[in-house]
Scaffold this active site. Structure first.
Site, PDB file in Angstrom:
ATOM      1  N   GLU A   1       0.841  -1.058  -0.013  1.00 14.66           N
ATOM      2  CA  GLU A   1       0.160  -0.160   0.060  1.00 14.66           C
ATOM      3  C   GLU A   1       0.799   1.309   0.091  1.00 14.66           C
ATOM      4  O   GLU A   1       0.581   2.273  -0.659  1.00 14.66           O
ATOM      5  CB  GLU A   1      -0.810  -0.182   1.129  1.00 14.66           C
ATOM      6  CG  GLU A   1      -2.152  -0.956   1.053  1.00 14.66           C
ATOM      7  CD  GLU A   1      -3.175  -0.868   2.162  1.00 14.66           C
ATOM      8  OE1 GLU A   1      -4.212  -1.382   1.957  1.00 14.66           O
ATOM      9  OE2 GLU A   1      -2.932  -0.223   3.248  1.00 14.66           O
TER      10      GLU A   1
ATOM     11  N   HIS B   1      11.620 -25.715   1.764  1.00 19.51           N
ATOM     12  CA  HIS B   1      11.174 -26.725   0.974  1.00 19.51           C
ATOM     13  C   HIS B   1       9.893 -26.297   0.104  1.00 19.51           C
ATOM     14  O   HIS B   1       9.071 -27.062  -0.387  1.00 19.51           O
ATOM     15  CB  HIS B   1      10.678 -27.794   2.022  1.00 19.51           C
ATOM     16  CG  HIS B   1      11.878 -28.160   2.550  1.00 19.51           C
ATOM     17  ND1 HIS B   1      12.730 -29.147   2.700  1.00 19.51           N
ATOM     18  CD2 HIS B   1      12.454 -27.548   3.984  1.00 19.51           C
ATOM     19  CE1 HIS B   1      13.528 -29.545   3.541  1.00 19.51           C
ATOM     20  NE2 HIS B   1      13.317 -28.305   4.450  1.00 19.51           N
TER      21      HIS B   1
ATOM     22  N   LYS C   1     -13.638  -0.293  -4.248  1.00 21.50           N
ATOM     23  CA  LYS C   1     -14.627   0.286  -3.359  1.00 21.50           C
ATOM     24  C   LYS C   1     -15.885   1.047  -4.363  1.00 21.50           C
ATOM     25  O   LYS C   1     -16.915   1.064  -3.865  1.00 21.50           O
ATOM     26  CB  LYS C   1     -14.172   1.264  -2.386  1.00 21.50           C
ATOM     27  CG  LYS C   1     -13.422   0.525  -1.517  1.00 21.50           C
ATOM     28  CD  LYS C   1     -12.705   1.415  -0.313  1.00 21.50           C
ATOM     29  CE  LYS C   1     -11.975   0.606   0.601  1.00 21.50           C
ATOM     30  NZ  LYS C   1     -11.473   1.465   1.702  1.00 21.50           N
TER      31      LYS C   1
END
Length: 490
Positions: A335, A364, A478
């Site tokens: 952000e 791994h 949004k």
């Protein structure tokens, strides 16, 4: 002789051996941005004294102060004051041996930072321990960080199960099961947080045997014309309130009441945590880049990305309980520095892509890519130098030579050997990496680490000439979300 380590008086160390030198970021590279580094440092000093960051505006387009650097300093006229810290501690004490479970509702920094404090202090098995082992502090669960139907229902069922169990085994003075809900939202309209909060709140209030539900709201405390939905609701319901302060973005809020409310619920050392952040801030007031951890970290990562194409950052602590730090850092880096335009409005598409890893687990899983994939990554390790408990590997199978060879080592020695091997293998192929060393996993050293990372992105924003404190890309979805919710309404 090349510089390789920056060591603070606390023992906190930034080991940049594998990030700076021949074939890596060079002294010439750092010297070439010397004037910009000094300008960035002056911008940080200006931010500290005034709260101003050049060109920074709120999402509404109004000038907005940046105040996170104030948070480590507990003073009467600051966001964290002696009175506010005392009130947090009183709240925590009020839960001991009285509240069975806390459920914290929040998303973004209101979840990620709080989870860091929980993981470092409590560990994985806190909720399975008895009240005496928890020193009377309640169990703690998180919700509101995703709109997940299954997990929300399972959390409700877990609380109901605990309530039924208490009812069966309760003595005459034990009383009903008590659940403390902590709902964290600056606006009170955060979909993820409020939808799950309402579902849990309603379900627990209906439970038989009864669950006593208490609520604390953490929100914007402004009244009048600026009053938020959650502030109004809390006032109507008589819920106590803590502050989501203006001038502190969610990704920096761990040092504010947003994060410290969780610290209070579990007995985490708030004073030591803020003291570590404060010590790091004081160390980062040095003009000399080689003595300023945040400026040095920002400069080396910036140059690694811009000059050498290292535009992915793998954050890899060698400690299970620090994995949530990597998850918190993903939000901080993404952000703060993932920006389409610079301050002049030019499209730059800046920023490193952050990736969560944990050692040795991801040796791994991810190391194959780190070692043999594209040379576009800087790997940031975190080492804990001394562990509170550190078992010795026993020689229980002496006839198995390979197993007998590792007996006698402490688990931490094996862990660190694995990290050293990983770092050396990457360096041998010209792959950039660095290590932060925490002397111990304590609240103080955690405060140092998190504050270093927060201030580093502020420095890098200045170097890249982007606003590290806005997040305009988040607004894109949004704007679409409201109409889409209406389409799904029954």
């Amino acid at each position: 002789m090349e510089r390789t380590h920056l060591v603070l008086s606390s023992g906190f160390t930034f080991d940049y051996t594998n990030l700076y030198g021949q074939g890596l970021v060079t002294q010439t590279d750092v010297a070439a941005i010397g004037e910009r580094l000094m300008a960035a440092h002056q911008a940080m000093e200006h931010m500290r004294s005034t709260g101003e960051i050049r060109g920074h505006l709120s999402k509404d387009g109004a000038p907005e102060k940046v105040l996170f650097s104030q948070l480590p300093y507990v003073q009467a006229d600051h966001l964290n004051s002696p009175a506010s810290i005392a009130r947090l501690k009183e709240f925590g004490q009020s839960l001991r041996n009285k509240v069975d479970a806390v459920v914290s509702f929040g998303i973004g920094g209101s979840y990620l930072g709080n989870k860091v404090l929980f993981d470092v202090h409590c560990g994985e098995f806190w909720n399975s321990r008895g009240a005496e082992e928890r020193q009377g502090y309640p169990r703690l669960y998180f919700s509101g960080n995703n709109i997940d139907p299954r997990r929300t229902v399972e959390l409700i069922e877990q609380i109901k199960y605990e309530a039924r169990l208490k009812a069966v085994h309760a003595g005459p003075h034990d009383g009903a099961y008590r659940a403390q809900l902590v709902v964290i939202s600056k606006s009170g309209s955060t979909l993820d947080t409020m939808s799950t909060f309402m579902a849990v709140y309603d379900a627990l209030r209906r439970e038989t045997p009864a669950v006593e539900v208490q609520v604390v709201a953490v929100t914007d405390l402004a009244e009048g014309a600026g009053e938020t939905l959650l502030h109004k609701l809390a006032a109507e319901q008589g819920w106590p309130m803590f502050s989501v302060p203006d001038g502190v973005g969610g990704r920096f809020s761990i040092f504010s009441e947003v994060g410290l409310v969780t610290a209070a619920c579990i007995g985490f050392d708030i004073d030591a945590f803020l003291a570590g952040a404060r010590a790091m801030d004081e160390a980062c007031r040095q003009e000399d880049i080689w003595r300023n951890p945040a400026m040095l970290n920002a400069a080396l990562k910036y140059l690694a990305a811009e000059k050498y194409g290292q535009d992915i950052e793998v954050f890899m602590p060698y400690a299970d309980n620090l994995k949530s730090v990597a998850e918190w850092y993903v939000q901080l880096l993404a952000e703060s520095l993932g920006k389409r335009t610079d301050r002049a409005g030019r499209e730059v598409f800046y920023g490193r892509t952050p990736i969560v890893a944990v050692g040795t687990t991801d040796m791994h899983a991810q190391t194959q890519q780190h070692q043999d994939g594209r040379k576009d990554k800087v790997v940031q390790f975190v080492k804990v130098a001394a562990w509170e408990n550190d078992p010795v590997i026993p020689d229980v199978f002496p006839s198995a030579g390979k197993l007998s060879e590792i007996s006698g080592l402490r688990l931490s020695q094996a862990l660190d050997a694995a990290r050293e091997a990983n770092a050396a293998a990457l360096r041998s192929d010209g792959r950039f990496n660095a290590t932060f060393v925490l002397p111990e996993m304590t609240a103080y050293h955690l405060g140092e680490l998190l504050y270093l990372l927060a201030l580093s992105v502020a420095y890098e924003g200045e170097l890249a000439d982007v606003d590290a404190f806005d997040q305009p890309g988040v607004e894109a979805y949004k704007r679409l979300l409201g109409p889409m919710l209406k389409q799904h309404s029954p």
